[in-house]
Design a protein around this motif. Structure first.
Motif, PDB file in Angstrom:
ATOM      1  N   ILE A 130      38.185  35.347  90.729  1.00 22.88           N
ATOM      2  CA  ILE A 130      38.981  34.178  90.332  1.00 22.88           C
ATOM      3  C   ILE A 130      39.773  33.640  91.513  1.00 22.88           C
ATOM      4  O   ILE A 130      39.849  32.428  91.738  1.00 22.88           O
ATOM      5  N   SER A 131      40.373  34.538  92.301  1.00 25.86           N
ATOM      6  CA  SER A 131      41.182  34.085  93.438  1.00 25.86           C
ATOM      7  C   SER A 131      40.332  33.717  94.642  1.00 25.86           C
ATOM      8  O   SER A 131      40.727  32.902  95.470  1.00 25.86           O
ATOM      9  N   GLY A 132      39.134  34.341  94.773  1.00 24.56           N
ATOM     10  CA  GLY A 132      38.263  34.064  95.908  1.00 24.56           C
ATOM     11  C   GLY A 132      38.751  34.628  97.223  1.00 24.56           C
ATOM     12  O   GLY A 132      38.287  34.236  98.283  1.00 24.56           O
ATOM     13  N   SER A 133      39.684  35.580  97.160  1.00 21.17           N
ATOM     14  CA  SER A 133      40.247  36.140  98.396  1.00 21.17           C
ATOM     15  C   SER A 133      40.259  37.656  98.309  1.00 21.17           C
ATOM     16  O   SER A 133      40.862  38.231  97.392  1.00 21.17           O
ATOM     17  N   ALA A 134      39.622  38.318  99.269  1.00 18.86           N
ATOM     18  CA  ALA A 134      39.615  39.781  99.300  1.00 18.86           C
ATOM     19  C   ALA A 134      41.002  40.324  99.614  1.00 18.86           C
ATOM     20  O   ALA A 134      41.439  41.322  99.039  1.00 18.86           O
ATOM     21  N   VAL A 135      41.694  39.672 100.543  1.00 17.62           N
ATOM     22  CA  VAL A 135      43.018  40.143 100.946  1.00 17.62           C
ATOM     23  C   VAL A 135      44.004  40.016  99.794  1.00 17.62           C
ATOM     24  O   VAL A 135      44.789  40.935  99.516  1.00 17.62           O
ATOM     25  N   ALA A 136      43.975  38.871  99.096  1.00 15.89           N
ATOM     26  CA  ALA A 136      44.867  38.679  97.942  1.00 15.89           C
ATOM     27  C   ALA A 136      44.566  39.711  96.865  1.00 15.89           C
ATOM     28  O   ALA A 136      45.477  40.254  96.227  1.00 15.89           O
ATOM     29  N   SER A 137      43.299  39.987  96.654  1.00 12.40           N
ATOM     30  CA  SER A 137      42.907  40.967  95.649  1.00 12.40           C
ATOM     31  C   SER A 137      43.379  42.362  96.037  1.00 12.40           C
ATOM     32  O   SER A 137      43.915  43.116  95.209  1.00 12.40           O
ATOM     33  N   ALA A 138      43.185  42.735  97.307  1.00  9.14           N
ATOM     34  CA  ALA A 138      43.622  44.050  97.782  1.00  9.14           C
ATOM     35  C   ALA A 138      45.124  44.218  97.619  1.00  9.14           C
ATOM     36  O   ALA A 138      45.609  45.291  97.227  1.00  9.14           O
ATOM     37  N   ALA A 139      45.874  43.153  97.908  1.00  8.01           N
ATOM     38  CA  ALA A 139      47.334  43.229  97.816  1.00  8.01           C
ATOM     39  C   ALA A 139      47.796  43.275  96.366  1.00  8.01           C
ATOM     40  O   ALA A 139      48.632  44.105  95.990  1.00  8.01           O
ATOM     41  N   ALA A 140      47.252  42.383  95.531  1.00 10.89           N
ATOM     42  CA  ALA A 140      47.713  42.288  94.146  1.00 10.89           C
ATOM     43  C   ALA A 140      47.307  43.513  93.333  1.00 10.89           C
ATOM     44  O   ALA A 140      48.139  44.153  92.678  1.00 10.89           O
ATOM     45  N   VAL A 141      46.022  43.851  93.365  1.00  8.15           N
ATOM     46  CA  VAL A 141      45.522  44.975  92.567  1.00  8.15           C
ATOM     47  C   VAL A 141      45.989  46.307  93.156  1.00  8.15           C
ATOM     48  O   VAL A 141      46.463  47.188  92.431  1.00  8.15           O
ATOM     49  N   GLY A 142      45.872  46.445  94.480  1.00  9.69           N
ATOM     50  CA  GLY A 142      46.300  47.684  95.117  1.00  9.69           C
ATOM     51  C   GLY A 142      47.780  47.943  94.954  1.00  9.69           C
ATOM     52  O   GLY A 142      48.205  49.097  94.765  1.00  9.69           O
ATOM     53  N   GLY A 143      48.587  46.875  95.007  1.00 12.61           N
ATOM     54  CA  GLY A 143      50.028  47.038  94.849  1.00 12.61           C
ATOM     55  C   GLY A 143      50.413  47.574  93.484  1.00 12.61           C
ATOM     56  O   GLY A 143      51.391  48.318  93.344  1.00 12.61           O
ATOM     57  N   VAL A 144      49.651  47.224  92.464  1.00 12.18           N
ATOM     58  CA  VAL A 144      49.916  47.714  91.107  1.00 12.18           C
ATOM     59  C   VAL A 144      49.317  49.106  90.901  1.00 12.18           C
ATOM     60  O   VAL A 144      49.937  49.990  90.306  1.00 12.18           O
ATOM     61  N   MET A 145      48.088  49.312  91.399  1.00 13.96           N
ATOM     62  CA  MET A 145      47.360  50.541  91.101  1.00 13.96           C
ATOM     63  C   MET A 145      47.848  51.745  91.917  1.00 13.96           C
ATOM     64  O   MET A 145      47.808  52.874  91.431  1.00 13.96           O
ATOM     65  N   ALA A 146      48.271  51.535  93.158  1.00 14.29           N
ATOM     66  CA  ALA A 146      48.636  52.662  94.029  1.00 14.29           C
ATOM     67  C   ALA A 146      49.715  53.561  93.417  1.00 14.29           C
ATOM     68  O   ALA A 146      49.553  54.795  93.389  1.00 14.29           O
ATOM     69  N   PRO A 147      50.834  53.009  92.906  1.00 16.80           N
ATOM     70  CA  PRO A 147      51.843  53.889  92.291  1.00 16.80           C
ATOM     71  C   PRO A 147      51.316  54.628  91.062  1.00 16.80           C
ATOM     72  O   PRO A 147      51.660  55.797  90.846  1.00 16.80           O
ATOM     73  N   LEU A 148      50.496  53.949  90.256  1.00 18.59           N
ATOM     74  CA  LEU A 148      49.939  54.583  89.059  1.00 18.59           C
ATOM     75  C   LEU A 148      49.017  55.739  89.439  1.00 18.59           C
ATOM     76  O   LEU A 148      49.048  56.813  88.821  1.00 18.59           O
ATOM     77  N   GLN A 149      48.176  55.534  90.459  1.00 19.24           N
ATOM     78  CA  GLN A 149      47.254  56.574  90.883  1.00 19.24           C
ATOM     79  C   GLN A 149      48.000  57.757  91.504  1.00 19.24           C
ATOM     80  O   GLN A 149      47.633  58.919  91.290  1.00 19.24           O
ATOM     81  N   LYS A 150      49.043  57.468  92.254  1.00 19.97           N
ATOM     82  CA  LYS A 150      49.836  58.550  92.855  1.00 19.97           C
ATOM     83  C   LYS A 150      50.495  59.390  91.777  1.00 19.97           C
ATOM     84  O   LYS A 150      50.544  60.630  91.867  1.00 19.97           O
ATOM     85  N   LYS A 151      50.975  58.738  90.739  1.00 22.94           N
ATOM     86  CA  LYS A 151      51.622  59.442  89.631  1.00 22.94           C
ATOM     87  C   LYS A 151      50.639  60.354  88.914  1.00 22.94           C
ATOM     88  O   LYS A 151      51.011  61.427  88.405  1.00 22.94           O
ATOM     89  N   GLU A 152      49.355  59.965  88.854  1.00 24.29           N
ATOM     90  CA  GLU A 152      48.319  60.751  88.178  1.00 24.29           C
ATOM     91  C   GLU A 152      47.706  61.816  89.087  1.00 24.29           C
ATOM     92  O   GLU A 152      46.780  62.522  88.685  1.00 24.29           O
TER      93      GLU A 152
END
Length: 433
Positions: A111-133
């Motif tokens: 939808i965004s058409g940007s790999a960098v935007a996707s890495a920042a948006a999705v990674g920023g949300v997922m990284a803390p959740l994955q670390k917690k697990e």
């Protein structure tokens, strides 16, 4: 001609090694090459003229509009809704959060058409959740880095728009539709690797969600995913062009974020517009400089010289395509995607035409190849962003990335040598020949 080749690429390589910004390195190398053939005044005039005329394109207007739409989505809470939906889709698989990361990147990136935007948006949300697990941060970052470029294949994609412009009018609709199967296969391949690694390490499986949670997540994702339907449906049906579709995407995301979700306000718009303008200016400066470089190469006969050289090495199409892929993989390690596309498409296009390769098929091969490049050191933009939001270093993430690189390279070979993977849907939906 030999002098022109060495001067153009040699000076460019030296300037890059010295840390000169890539757009300026391209412009200086191009000007130096023109100085071989004409005076200073003429060289400067031609470089400036080529940059200005190269950017004078209605098609290129799609790029700032898609960048703006992506930034609105990033600020407007759309990424979180897609991530929640991805959790539902991938939650019961081994390494649930890793699969969620891949699926969310496929949806948000498309939808965004940007790999960098996707890495920042999705990674920023997922990284803390994955670390917690209990996930290894390097593994989590590797999953995010490898999967964020899927959105460059799954349309709408600014990269494919640039490719269409370079090749003189290759159908944008056909390129967009052609990216679906390779993009989906890319995501599935990465999920298989992530699942195998997660099972070996004993990463948790998410509990089965209640039906109400599934319904809520699906309902929240309907409107964001509706953007793909509007953009692609409008392009395929001929209601509007890719550029008009990009403007429609801005309007749709603005209404969604501002009116429906109310996650941004009017006061937030100036900052979003400024951020989009800065990103657009960087991209367009690189495009303008790369177009001037393409003109310098054409003036010196470089594309045809390289074409004759490659075709003279072997008459085996398999060997020639492998050589092109290896060259692009090497280029992708030190050059960003847009200038690499602009510089090397005119070089390799005469070669693939001589082999009878369809330009839509080659566009997907080039895009997939350069997608791998933005995940690799030393210049990979997705690599830097993924490590930053994942809270890890490049040195630590390289080893976990190796199995993902292997899958991406295998997919590249498959897409290269099986044209129907790219051309099946354009032929089916658009009657492309």
């Amino acid at each position: 001609m030999t002098t022109a080749i060495f001067l153009l690429f040699g000076s460019f390589a030296v300037l890059m090694a010295l840390g000169v910004p890539i757009a300026f390195a391209i412009g200086i190398a191009t000007t130096a090459t023109f100085l071989l053939f004409m005076g200073v005044d003429q060289s400067l005039f031609i470089v400036a003229q080529q940059m200005a005329s190269g950017l004078d394109s209605f098609t290129l207007l799609a790029i700032p509009f898609f960048i703006l739409a992506g930034n609105i989505m990033n600020r407007g809470g759309i990424a979180m809704r897609l991530i929640n939906f991805a959790k539902v889709l991938g939650g019961r698989l081994p390494g649930a959060l890793a699969h969620c990361n891949v699926i969310a990147n496929m949806m948000f990136g498309s939808i965004s058409g940007s790999a960098v935007a996707s890495a920042a948006a999705v990674g920023g949300v997922m990284a803390p959740l994955q670390k917690k697990e209990g996930y290894d941060p390097a593994f989590s970052a590797a999953v995010n880095i490898a999967s964020c470029p899927t959105g460059l294949l799954i349309p709408p994609s600014a990269t494919l728009i640039v490719y269409s412009l370079i090749t003189g009018g290759t159908s944008i609709a056909a390129l967009f539709v052609a990216g679906y199967l390779p993009g989906i296969l890319m995501g599935l391949g990465l999920m298989i690797v992530a699942g195998v690694i997660a099972k070996r390490r004993g990463y948790p499986v998410a509990p089965r969600p209640a039906l109400s949670e599934v319904m809520v997540a699906a309902r929240d994702a309907v409107l964001p995913l509706g953007l793909v339907v509007i953009v692609m449906g409008g392009i395929i049906s001929g209601v509007f062009t890719a550029t008009e579709a990009s403007a429609a995407a801005v309007l749709y995301t603005l209404v969604l974020a501002l009116v429906w979700y109310r996650e941004i306000t009017i006061k937030d718009l100036p900052a979003i517009l400024i951020e989009s303008a800065v990103t657009t200016s960087v991209v367009l400066l690189m495009i303008g400089a790369s177009i001037a470089m393409s003109r310098a190469m054409a003036f010196g006969g470089i594309p045809f010289a390289i074409s004759d050289f490659l075709l003279g090495l072997s008459d085996n199409p398999i060997a020639i395509l492998l050589a092109i892929n290896v060259a692009l993989l090497v280029v992708g390690t030190f050059m960003d995607m847009t200038p690499a596309l602009l510089i090397f498409t005119p070089i390799f296009m005469p070669v693939v035409k001589g082999l009878g390769m369809d330009p839509v098929h080659f566009g997907i091969v080039m895009t997939l190849n350069l997608c791998i490049g933005i995940c690799t050191p030393p210049v990979g933009s997705a690599l830097f962003v993924g490590c930053s939001v994942g809270g890890t270093s490049i040195a630590k993430v390289i080893r976990p990335l190796l199995p993902f690189y292997a899958v991406l390279f295998g997919l590249l070979m498959l897409v290269t040598y099986v044209p129907d993977i790219s051309l099946f849907l354009p032929r089916l939906l658009l009657g492309y020949q």
